[in-house]
Design a protein around this motif. Structure first.
Motif, short mmCIF file in Angstrom:
data_model
loop_
_atom_site.label_atom_id
_atom_site.label_comp_id
_atom_site.label_asym_id
_atom_site.label_seq_id
_atom_site.Cartn_x
_atom_site.Cartn_y
_atom_site.Cartn_z
N GLU A 544 77.96 78.11 9.14
CA GLU A 544 78.24 79.93 9.29
C GLU A 544 79.60 80.08 9.91
O GLU A 544 80.44 81.22 8.91
N ASN A 545 80.20 79.18 10.02
CA ASN A 545 81.59 79.25 10.15
C ASN A 545 82.38 78.01 9.55
O ASN A 545 83.88 77.68 9.96
N GLU A 547 82.02 74.72 8.87
CA GLU A 547 81.95 73.82 9.87
C GLU A 547 80.83 72.68 9.67
O GLU A 547 79.73 73.55 9.80
#
Lengths: 576, 576
Positions: A544-545, A547
């Motif tokens: 979601e980020n 990462e």
């Protein structure tokens, strides 16, 4: 590699018969399996490591100008008879008979075969020097194979042999090989030391062993803190004491020591320290004529020192290999048991270590069971006809090169290089015509690396409670990709597949846990056990980020990385 | 590679004991040397070829999803007892005893070991299919090793084994392996054919051999001109004749043939063609009970046909392996010698080939020494109780698949793939749990390539009077640089050194004759003998025009090339 197409054969339990950590971890990680005593199958995971070690060895040998060849495993007896080793070599040489009743052996080493090849193919000094090597399966019928591939019966060795028209030329190639070995172990990424070594049964004048340092190592190796002196403890000289021996201050006294059977017990009863006692060991000497009984010889060393058997067996008057005298013979000829012997009035050849010869007012056995003598002094009480260096050095001893003092570490021998001289070339009459057209026996060197052993030694040096920690250069996979819920999340699958493809394109060996068969914890534990040095965990939350989670095998904590930068990060991590 | 650092061990004379051209050329080019009967050392030149073959095999096996592993050369007897092969396997299996008197063998193949590994490591159908392979040294104690590495005792094989939960899955993997083998031989650059084959002693239902085509090949292989049917002649069916047998037109007549001992002599005397005669061969049949003598069985084939022993020994009533009856037993039981037998009133089981059964008015032995019968007809003169296919096909026979007719070529078997079925998995009880949680024996395939044999086969197919002609992909060196007067001309040395460096940088394997030791003619002859596929000769005269001389190994003439364009030219030539 996709895990779905790769045999992951990890074990939860440590197999009972594995004594050392490398053996345990190679079994548990699914690198090897035992087929029979001293015979191991290399599973796909293990073979990947083995092949990487082989590739590094091959490249560096080629760089050093050695030529690769391949000799048979099965060797004819005739050649071994020519060198004399058919008779000399013990039962480690597996002798076999073919269907026509001709005698062969499974080669434990190839000096005879390569010397035979060279005597047939090389005729002029102009063709020298030449170095030949092979990476090949060898066999030694160990009486008690153990420690997994560390001391197996079938194993893979890189063995190289060099041929020369002069001693100087041998020494130059020896230096080149020494450097090639350093390059090999540097590239593999191991902490190692080349050390001076004894030449043992292979023969020759000068030799170095290469040791991987590990607390579990079988060998003690010795370093100077004031120079680059390093040697196997077998070889390291204990310098003679430089100070004068103290004058006698006590008179010799016989004391009853009925319950003292060891140096520790004697010291405790008499309130002395071990370094003021001597122990007297009885070995077999050399018979004057072949049919006579071997006489007994006494070796006297300080109570806190250890006998160096290699040094002792080289002494004139002592039989080689060193053989301790049987208890009953000692009893009947010397009148006392092993624990009660001493140099006072001992009626046999007595060789005294140089440190023991330095003592005054010391304690020793009284040559009468249950009694010791205190206040003993050389010359006055016990004759001192012959002193030699027959003990192992200990930490703190002065370095034999006169610079600094010695420390001791443990090592695993993974390589050994020898200046062989003419031992084999003479026996097989391998000669070349020299500049004057005269036949001259070639001078030889030989150079071994235990390729399978290197794998085990790397583990002995690099592991923790969770498993193996591979150096980047020989890791079976450099990176593991571990997804969280790959079967449930398209985003995770997509990101993993892309990362996998990108890593392969970047030439990075990667294991992709592409199936949802195991729980996350099991996958993490397995990749740690297998020693994969870098891992990326991919989950929805991180994605979601943008990462993913990275953890190096030696890191205590994981950390978040931008997915886009993962490859660059891994390339950096792998470059170290 | 600089020639000054490489063992060039060419021989002018052809060694006496080398019967086939590949063996002769491998010795003459300095690729191998004999250590003992069936045992060869691979010299540096030969090993370079071997390693290139290995690398191609490894890559294609990996591409096909097979996992590399490595099993021991030395195998414990227990596993071979489990499979039953310890007893069944002949003296080619070299049985040995270790120092503890335990029985082992040198592995000629690894079905038992790999099946043991898989039964221990794989427990669920979900882990299948799985294919494991190794490239490894094997040993077969051939009674008469010959043809160099073509039929040596120690050799290198790629052996692969696949494991399946279903027959369909085995067939799918079999197709993948079939394709991988095609890729391998395509990449190596050999003319080859996959052909249907007999499964022989390895067992199993379905099998293909891969043959390198060469006039010197030991095997006859059969092709259809109307389809892609191809088979080993051992396996190819001779279809039953489709036309009706002709009616008798002659009466049976006994003629004296005292001096006719062969089909040719009988034909000459009686003025008939061999295809109108039959020969009668006597073999041992199956005894009804174990202690009884094996009865005699007659096999009748047309005079111009050859018996197919593989087909014959599979027939009910015929013993396997096929064994010809001893002459004295034939004489005493049938009353005539081998050359005078025939099917008329023969008092033993008589099996007639389908083509022989089609004859009318034919000639055969009279079962009386020195006599034959003419005008013989089946049913009328000789009973015809059993007809079978027991002959080799011949060129012109209809293809067994009904499309086109057959031609015959010679081939060297370099690979063999088998659908093994459950022969080993059943014997060793290697099973997995199926979808219903029930244990089910795995189905297996096995897939071999004779890696050392491929090298010899490549030479049998590619050579001329001057030596070997390597395909680019497995040439020990792709290019030779040969200077003229390198020690006298700085321009030549400079140009050669630059070309050498540029070729290495371009990733081309090059042998640089960097020394002035041999005359130009010798260098040219050596590089041709060694089979290097491209060569550049560099001399002052050409350099004056900025040119060098290029010759491909198969070219009849050399030609001038601009030095500046040499690399591009070679890259082009190597791309084919």
């Amino acid at each position: 590699m996709r895990a779905s197409r790769f045999l992951i054969a990890t074990l939860k339990e440590t197999p009972n018969d594995a004594e050392v950590i490398s053996h345990q971890l190679m079994l548990r990680a699914g690198m090897i399996r035992k087929l029979a005593s001293g015979l191991y199958t290399w599973l796909p995971l293990g073979l990947r490591v083995l092949r990487k070690v082989e590739a590094i060895v091959r490249e560096e040998m080629n760089n050093a100008g050695a030529q690769e060849m391949l000799m048979p495993v099965v060797q004819p007896a005739e050649l071994w008879e020519e060198s004399g080793r058919w008779q000399q070599y013990g039962p480690e040489l597996l002798r076999i008979t073919d269907r026509h009743d001709r005698a062969f052996c499974l080669g434990p080493t190839h000096e005879e075969v390569v010397t035979d090849m060279v005597r047939n193919e090389i005729s002029s000094y102009k063709q020298l020097p030449a170095t030949y090597y092979q990476i090949q399966t060898k066999f030694r019928d160990e009486i008690r194979p153990r420690f997994g591939v560390m001391r197996s019966r079938e194993f893979i060795m890189k063995d190289a042999y060099s041929f020369h028209a002069s001693e100087e030329c041998l020494q130059a190639t020896y230096q080149v090989m020494h450097q090639a070995y350093c390059n090999i172990f540097d590239r593999i990424g191991l902490e190692y030391r080349p050390v001076l070594a004894d030449t043992g049964s292979i023969g020759g004048a000068f030799s170095h062993e290469f040791h991987v340092l590990a607390a579990s190592g079988e060998d003690a190796i010795v370093f100077s803190d004031g120079s680059d002196y390093a040697a196997n403890i077998e070889k390291a000289e204990a310098l003679a004491p430089t100070s004068e021996r103290a004058q006698p201050s006590q008179s010799m006294t016989k004391v009853a020591t009925p319950s003292a059977h060891t140096i520790e017990e004697v010291c405790a009863q008499l309130a002395v320290t071990a370094n003021n006692t001597v122990k007297t060991l009885i070995v077999l000497g050399e018979a004057e004529e072949q049919d006579q009984t071997q006489p007994l010889v006494a070796l006297v060393i300080r109570g806190d020192h250890d006998l160096n058997e290699i040094k002792a067996e080289k002494l004139a008057g002592v039989s080689s290999p060193l053989t301790f005298a049987p208890e009953d013979r000692i009893k009947s000829e010397l009148g006392a048991g092993v624990g009660s012997l001493g140099p006072v009035n001992l009626p046999i050849l007595t060789i005294v270590d140089r440190s023991a010869a330095q003592l005054a007012d010391f304690v020793c056995g009284a040559n009468e069971d249950g009694f010791h003598l205190t206040g003993v002094n050389w010359e006055r009480d016990a004759s001192l006809s012959r002193t030699e260096d027959i003990r192992n050095v200990v930490a703190g001893d002065p370095s034999p090169d006169g610079k600094g003092s010695l420390g001791i570490k443990r090592g695993i021998e993974v390589g050994h290089i020898f200046q062989l001289g003419t031992k084999y070339s003479k026996a097989l009459n391998a000669s070349v015509l020299n500049e004057n057209g005269k036949a001259e026996v070639m001078t030889m060197g030989c150079y071994g690396i235990g390729v399978t052993r290197v794998v085990a030694a790397a583990i002995e040096q690099n592991h923790d409670d969770n498993g193996i920690i591979w150096p980047n250069a020989i890791a079976p996979f450099q990176v593991a990709i571990i997804p969280i819920n790959i079967n449930k999340s398209d985003a995770v699958r997509l990101a993993c597949e892309q990362l996998y493809a990108d890593l392969l394109n970047a030439g990075i060996d990667v294991l992709f846990m592409d199936e949802d068969k195991a729980r996350l914890g099991v996958m993490l534990a397995n990749t740690e056990l297998m020693g994969i040095p870098h891992r990326i965990v991919v989950g929805d939350r991180g994605l979601e980020n943008g990462e993913v989670e990275y953890k190096g095998r030696r890191d205590s904590e994981s950390r978040q990385l931008p997915l886009a930068g993962a490859i660059t990060h891994l390339q950096g991590a792998l470059a170290h």
